[in-house]
Motif scaffolding. Sequence first.
Motif, PDB file in Angstrom:
ATOM      1  N   ARG A  60     -71.709  17.346  13.424  1.00  0.00           N
ATOM      2  CA  ARG A  60     -71.966  16.513  14.594  1.00  0.00           C
ATOM      3  C   ARG A  60     -71.610  17.223  15.891  1.00  0.00           C
ATOM      4  O   ARG A  60     -72.061  16.862  16.940  1.00  0.00           O
ATOM      5  CB  ARG A  60     -71.122  15.234  14.501  1.00  0.00           C
ATOM      6  CG  ARG A  60     -71.717  14.195  13.611  1.00  0.00           C
ATOM      7  CD  ARG A  60     -72.743  13.378  14.354  1.00  0.00           C
ATOM      8  NE  ARG A  60     -72.131  12.471  15.302  1.00  0.00           N
ATOM      9  CZ  ARG A  60     -72.741  11.986  16.358  1.00  0.00           C
ATOM     10  NH1 ARG A  60     -73.956  12.323  16.632  1.00  0.00           N
ATOM     11  NH2 ARG A  60     -72.112  11.160  17.164  1.00  0.00           N
ATOM     12  N   MET A  61     -70.726  18.205  15.803  1.00  0.00           N
ATOM     13  CA  MET A  61     -70.218  18.827  17.029  1.00  0.00           C
ATOM     14  C   MET A  61     -71.323  19.433  17.863  1.00  0.00           C
ATOM     15  O   MET A  61     -71.152  19.671  19.035  1.00  0.00           O
ATOM     16  CB  MET A  61     -69.205  19.929  16.684  1.00  0.00           C
ATOM     17  CG  MET A  61     -67.784  19.428  16.602  1.00  0.00           C
ATOM     18  SD  MET A  61     -67.252  18.637  18.098  1.00  0.00           S
ATOM     19  CE  MET A  61     -66.889  20.041  19.112  1.00  0.00           C
ATOM     20  N   LYS A  62     -72.463  19.693  17.263  1.00  0.00           N
ATOM     21  CA  LYS A  62     -73.515  20.354  18.036  1.00  0.00           C
ATOM     22  C   LYS A  62     -74.327  19.365  18.854  1.00  0.00           C
ATOM     23  O   LYS A  62     -75.087  19.765  19.714  1.00  0.00           O
ATOM     24  CB  LYS A  62     -74.433  21.126  17.090  1.00  0.00           C
ATOM     25  CG  LYS A  62     -73.692  22.294  16.492  1.00  0.00           C
ATOM     26  CD  LYS A  62     -74.458  22.975  15.404  1.00  0.00           C
ATOM     27  CE  LYS A  62     -73.541  23.985  14.722  1.00  0.00           C
ATOM     28  NZ  LYS A  62     -74.106  24.517  13.495  1.00  0.00           N
ATOM     29  N   ASP A  63     -74.172  18.060  18.606  1.00  0.00           N
ATOM     30  CA  ASP A  63     -74.910  17.089  19.402  1.00  0.00           C
ATOM     31  C   ASP A  63     -74.355  17.043  20.818  1.00  0.00           C
ATOM     32  O   ASP A  63     -73.161  17.229  21.024  1.00  0.00           O
ATOM     33  CB  ASP A  63     -74.778  15.683  18.797  1.00  0.00           C
ATOM     34  CG  ASP A  63     -75.503  15.619  17.459  1.00  0.00           C
ATOM     35  OD1 ASP A  63     -75.193  14.718  16.686  1.00  0.00           O
ATOM     36  OD2 ASP A  63     -76.353  16.486  17.220  1.00  0.00           O
ATOM     37  N   ASP A  64     -75.217  16.730  21.765  1.00  0.00           N
ATOM     38  CA  ASP A  64     -74.759  16.671  23.153  1.00  0.00           C
ATOM     39  C   ASP A  64     -74.145  15.336  23.495  1.00  0.00           C
ATOM     40  O   ASP A  64     -73.343  15.236  24.401  1.00  0.00           O
ATOM     41  CB  ASP A  64     -75.935  16.916  24.106  1.00  0.00           C
ATOM     42  CG  ASP A  64     -76.222  18.394  24.218  1.00  0.00           C
ATOM     43  OD1 ASP A  64     -77.357  18.749  24.565  1.00  0.00           O
ATOM     44  OD2 ASP A  64     -75.308  19.187  23.951  1.00  0.00           O
ATOM     45  N   ASP A  65     -74.553  14.285  22.754  1.00  0.00           N
ATOM     46  CA  ASP A  65     -74.083  12.960  23.164  1.00  0.00           C
ATOM     47  C   ASP A  65     -72.944  12.490  22.280  1.00  0.00           C
ATOM     48  O   ASP A  65     -72.738  11.312  22.069  1.00  0.00           O
ATOM     49  CB  ASP A  65     -75.244  11.958  23.119  1.00  0.00           C
ATOM     50  CG  ASP A  65     -75.889  11.939  21.752  1.00  0.00           C
ATOM     51  OD1 ASP A  65     -76.741  11.086  21.517  1.00  0.00           O
ATOM     52  OD2 ASP A  65     -75.538  12.795  20.912  1.00  0.00           O
ATOM     53  N   ILE A  66     -72.154  13.424  21.753  1.00  0.00           N
ATOM     54  CA  ILE A  66     -71.025  13.038  20.920  1.00  0.00           C
ATOM     55  C   ILE A  66     -69.949  12.426  21.809  1.00  0.00           C
ATOM     56  O   ILE A  66     -69.757  12.833  22.947  1.00  0.00           O
ATOM     57  CB  ILE A  66     -70.489  14.273  20.178  1.00  0.00           C
ATOM     58  CG1 ILE A  66     -69.520  13.863  19.116  1.00  0.00           C
ATOM     59  CG2 ILE A  66     -69.851  15.254  21.135  1.00  0.00           C
ATOM     60  CD1 ILE A  66     -69.185  14.946  18.194  1.00  0.00           C
TER      61      ILE A  66
ATOM     62  N   MET B  72     -64.401  11.651  29.988  1.00  0.00           N
ATOM     63  CA  MET B  72     -63.588  12.203  28.909  1.00  0.00           C
ATOM     64  C   MET B  72     -64.189  11.857  27.562  1.00  0.00           C
ATOM     65  O   MET B  72     -64.167  12.654  26.627  1.00  0.00           O
ATOM     66  CB  MET B  72     -62.172  11.652  28.967  1.00  0.00           C
ATOM     67  CG  MET B  72     -61.339  12.251  30.066  1.00  0.00           C
ATOM     68  SD  MET B  72     -59.693  11.571  30.024  1.00  0.00           S
ATOM     69  CE  MET B  72     -59.143  11.999  31.630  1.00  0.00           C
ATOM     70  N   GLN B  73     -64.700  10.621  27.461  1.00  0.00           N
ATOM     71  CA  GLN B  73     -65.263  10.226  26.192  1.00  0.00           C
ATOM     72  C   GLN B  73     -66.701  10.665  26.055  1.00  0.00           C
ATOM     73  O   GLN B  73     -67.297  10.458  24.999  1.00  0.00           O
ATOM     74  CB  GLN B  73     -65.156   8.719  26.025  1.00  0.00           C
ATOM     75  CG  GLN B  73     -63.705   8.261  26.051  1.00  0.00           C
ATOM     76  CD  GLN B  73     -63.517   6.955  25.353  1.00  0.00           C
ATOM     77  OE1 GLN B  73     -64.445   6.155  25.304  1.00  0.00           O
ATOM     78  NE2 GLN B  73     -62.356   6.721  24.819  1.00  0.00           N
ATOM     79  N   ASN B  74     -67.239  11.233  27.142  1.00  0.00           N
ATOM     80  CA  ASN B  74     -68.616  11.703  27.110  1.00  0.00           C
ATOM     81  C   ASN B  74     -69.565  10.537  26.913  1.00  0.00           C
ATOM     82  O   ASN B  74     -70.553  10.625  26.194  1.00  0.00           O
ATOM     83  CB  ASN B  74     -68.803  12.727  25.982  1.00  0.00           C
ATOM     84  CG  ASN B  74     -69.982  13.624  26.246  1.00  0.00           C
ATOM     85  OD1 ASN B  74     -70.406  13.764  27.381  1.00  0.00           O
ATOM     86  ND2 ASN B  74     -70.532  14.204  25.204  1.00  0.00           N
ATOM     87  N   LYS B  75     -69.219   9.427  27.583  1.00  0.00           N
ATOM     88  CA  LYS B  75     -69.958   8.198  27.369  1.00  0.00           C
ATOM     89  C   LYS B  75     -70.755   7.896  28.630  1.00  0.00           C
ATOM     90  O   LYS B  75     -70.292   8.106  29.729  1.00  0.00           O
ATOM     91  CB  LYS B  75     -68.956   7.073  27.147  1.00  0.00           C
ATOM     92  CG  LYS B  75     -69.465   5.926  26.378  1.00  0.00           C
ATOM     93  CD  LYS B  75     -68.325   4.994  26.032  1.00  0.00           C
ATOM     94  CE  LYS B  75     -68.880   3.850  25.227  1.00  0.00           C
ATOM     95  NZ  LYS B  75     -67.871   2.911  24.845  1.00  0.00           N
ATOM     96  N   SER B  76     -71.937   7.330  28.488  1.00  0.00           N
ATOM     97  CA  SER B  76     -72.738   7.003  29.668  1.00  0.00           C
ATOM     98  C   SER B  76     -72.134   5.801  30.358  1.00  0.00           C
ATOM     99  O   SER B  76     -71.754   4.819  29.729  1.00  0.00           O
ATOM    100  CB  SER B  76     -74.176   6.709  29.275  1.00  0.00           C
ATOM    101  OG  SER B  76     -74.212   5.645  28.371  1.00  0.00           O
ATOM    102  N   LEU B  77     -72.052   5.881  31.670  1.00  0.00           N
ATOM    103  CA  LEU B  77     -71.313   4.894  32.443  1.00  0.00           C
ATOM    104  C   LEU B  77     -72.255   3.838  32.980  1.00  0.00           C
ATOM    105  O   LEU B  77     -72.486   3.757  34.165  1.00  0.00           O
ATOM    106  CB  LEU B  77     -70.617   5.609  33.609  1.00  0.00           C
ATOM    107  CG  LEU B  77     -69.683   4.783  34.485  1.00  0.00           C
ATOM    108  CD1 LEU B  77     -68.475   4.408  33.705  1.00  0.00           C
ATOM    109  CD2 LEU B  77     -69.297   5.585  35.697  1.00  0.00           C
ATOM    110  N   GLU B  78     -72.819   3.005  32.097  1.00  0.00           N
ATOM    111  CA  GLU B  78     -73.701   1.961  32.600  1.00  0.00           C
ATOM    112  C   GLU B  78     -73.077   0.615  32.329  1.00  0.00           C
ATOM    113  O   GLU B  78     -72.947   0.199  31.192  1.00  0.00           O
ATOM    114  CB  GLU B  78     -75.064   2.050  31.915  1.00  0.00           C
ATOM    115  CG  GLU B  78     -75.836   3.249  32.412  1.00  0.00           C
ATOM    116  CD  GLU B  78     -77.125   3.410  31.633  1.00  0.00           C
ATOM    117  OE1 GLU B  78     -77.700   4.491  31.692  1.00  0.00           O
ATOM    118  OE2 GLU B  78     -77.518   2.446  30.963  1.00  0.00           O
ATOM    119  N   VAL B  79     -72.665  -0.066  33.399  1.00  0.00           N
ATOM    120  CA  VAL B  79     -72.065  -1.379  33.227  1.00  0.00           C
ATOM    121  C   VAL B  79     -73.066  -2.410  33.712  1.00  0.00           C
ATOM    122  O   VAL B  79     -73.220  -2.612  34.911  1.00  0.00           O
ATOM    123  CB  VAL B  79     -70.762  -1.502  34.042  1.00  0.00           C
ATOM    124  CG1 VAL B  79     -70.133  -2.849  33.824  1.00  0.00           C
ATOM    125  CG2 VAL B  79     -69.805  -0.400  33.631  1.00  0.00           C
TER     126      VAL B  79
END
Lengths: 134, 120
Positions: A60-66, B72-79
């Motif tokens: 999974r580490m290669k995915d960008d949206d991890i 940090m969590q690499n999460k999209s910030l859509e609220v």
Amino acid sequence: MKELDPIAFTVELGRFYEQSRTNGTVSVTMKRMTERRLFKASRVKKEIPKGGEAILDKNRMKDDDIEFPCLVRATYKNNKISTIVAPNELDKFQNAYSTVIRAYMDSLKKKERTRKKAKTAAAAVSSSQQQKQQ
Amino acid sequence: MYISNWDEFQKAAEELYTASPETTRYVSGFRHTDGELILKVTDDRTIIKYKTNQASDLRKFTNLNLSLMSKMQNKSLEVPEQTEVPTSGPQIPKVVSAPNSAKSSPAPQSRKKKNNKRKA
């Protein structure tokens, strides 16, 4: 260092802020749980932290949206607490954390003029009280 | 090291984080006695700090927390603010309570009428 779950962490953090009213600094640190840190944490705790399984799986580490878990630590004098926030717990943690912030960080200066945007009800009440006094 | 303008600090913090997400940490310290909030973002090579005693910066601080934690969590910030997203907790009761209030406020005769319509 006490390891807590995110909500218990925010409760304990609230207690820290409460205790710090007389003296001392409450410090909160945040950083991303990288693969290396997760690996070390799993060695210490004998289990993989929540949200960490996806990172440790090398495919999974290669995915960008991890999505990574986040380590949050807080200290007050000699007490230290920490928590690991999994990606799916972010909203709950954010809500609880911002509630604690708004509730306890009230010794900051407020402007004397009436301000259209009041962050907290206390700020709005205090500014309206200042208006009445004036 | 100390930045005096909030917007500059926010921009520099986000840039620093985007540049080295693996080693950057975000530290905040609060002294109740002095009424001071101190923020520090560092990747162990560069440091940027911000100090304030203004209550108006609290909301900006919360927003910055949200923004940095999402990074940090690499999460999209859509609220989403509207009630389009079914998964958000506080919005569901609003949707549920609306039909309930519609049913409870009129007289019970309307309920019978509605039931008849349903049966039909």
